[in-house]
Design a protein around this motif. Sequence first.
Motif, PDB file in Angstrom:
ATOM      1  N   GLY B  52     -44.339  34.371 -10.284  1.00 28.55           N
ATOM      2  CA  GLY B  52     -45.733  35.235 -10.228  1.00 28.55           C
ATOM      3  C   GLY B  52     -46.117  35.513  -8.869  1.00 28.55           C
ATOM      4  N   VAL B  54     -44.320  35.942  -6.237  1.00 29.48           N
ATOM      5  CA  VAL B  54     -43.322  37.263  -5.824  1.00 29.48           C
ATOM      6  C   VAL B  54     -43.150  38.525  -6.392  1.00 29.48           C
ATOM      7  CG1 VAL B  54     -40.786  37.649  -5.291  1.00 29.48           C
ATOM      8  CG2 VAL B  54     -41.973  35.443  -4.919  1.00 29.48           C
ATOM      9  N   VAL B  55     -43.531  38.436  -7.728  1.00 23.50           N
ATOM     10  CA  VAL B  55     -43.393  39.622  -8.583  1.00 23.50           C
ATOM     11  C   VAL B  55     -44.553  40.380  -8.510  1.00 23.50           C
ATOM     12  CG1 VAL B  55     -42.511  40.476 -10.890  1.00 23.50           C
ATOM     13  CG2 VAL B  55     -41.506  38.725  -9.826  1.00 23.50           C
ATOM     14  N   ILE B  56     -45.580  39.862  -8.946  1.00 23.91           N
ATOM     15  CA  ILE B  56     -46.878  40.498  -9.266  1.00 23.91           C
ATOM     16  C   ILE B  56     -47.580  41.291  -8.137  1.00 23.91           C
ATOM     17  CG2 ILE B  56     -49.725  39.938  -9.870  1.00 23.91           C
ATOM     18  CD1 ILE B  56     -48.668  37.867 -11.703  1.00 23.91           C
ATOM     19  N   PRO B  57     -47.534  40.755  -6.765  1.00 25.11           N
ATOM     20  CA  PRO B  57     -47.698  41.673  -5.655  1.00 25.11           C
ATOM     21  C   PRO B  57     -47.082  42.838  -5.506  1.00 25.11           C
ATOM     22  CG  PRO B  57     -47.942  39.471  -4.958  1.00 25.11           C
ATOM     23  CD  PRO B  57     -47.258  39.506  -6.335  1.00 25.11           C
ATOM     24  N   GLU B  58     -45.636  42.667  -5.866  1.00 23.23           N
ATOM     25  CA  GLU B  58     -44.974  43.869  -5.643  1.00 23.23           C
ATOM     26  C   GLU B  58     -45.154  44.832  -6.735  1.00 23.23           C
ATOM     27  OE1 GLU B  58     -42.735  44.475  -3.434  1.00 23.23           O
ATOM     28  OE2 GLU B  58     -42.969  42.548  -2.445  1.00 23.23           O
TER      29      GLU B  58
END
Lengths: 61, 161
Positions: B52, B54-58
Amino acid sequence: MLSLATSPLRIVSMTVSGMAAVVAWALPLKLNIVVAIAVAVTLALIIDAQRTPHTGGGSHG
Amino acid sequence: MGETDAWTLFTIVLMAGVTVLTRCLFFLSDKPWTLPHWAQRGLQYAPIAALGAVVIPEVVMTQGALIQTWQEPPPVCRGCRCGLVFLAQRRAGHHRHWHGCVPGLAVGPGLGAVKPRSRRSPVACAEPIKAAFIQTRYRVPCRLATGHISYPHAHLNSTRS
């Protein structure tokens, strides 16, 4: 990521880590990821301990 | 160039020491060593927290700032599309997740190439999701290069008529 979201507490952990990573985006050396993981795991442990106060374990994760 | 000073050597030795220490920590001691119970419980939430983080900010950020408008929705659309396809696959009982991932990855460049700076409505954003569902369920080849779902045999029918 969604394949790991098998319990409400894990979903809470994922959401909190994402929010913390966004908030701590300005930190250098990708430290926002470390901070987000620490915050999410700590919060999940606190919630888990409050949900199962007397069993001494029995995680639902 | 080509010179190695003492500070660089010291840094290399220090990094090697840290690496050896962290990797050998579990069997340096003769006594059996186990993680505390709270640490074992915490490790259950660490993988999804890392993903989460790593992925959510992207997905929700672009150029270091939160997405303010829908003028640049591709990251959000791609994330939503992959999530919806995966949930649909899981609800349908399919455990081969690549069935949902392959169409999502295939239509991703098409979505990014279609009007990248224009304002896209949620309905337009839902088109790739619809295409992914169709391609996954009915194995109908679809193409999103023009922003619309096209069927390969449609032009044959139109030319015959």
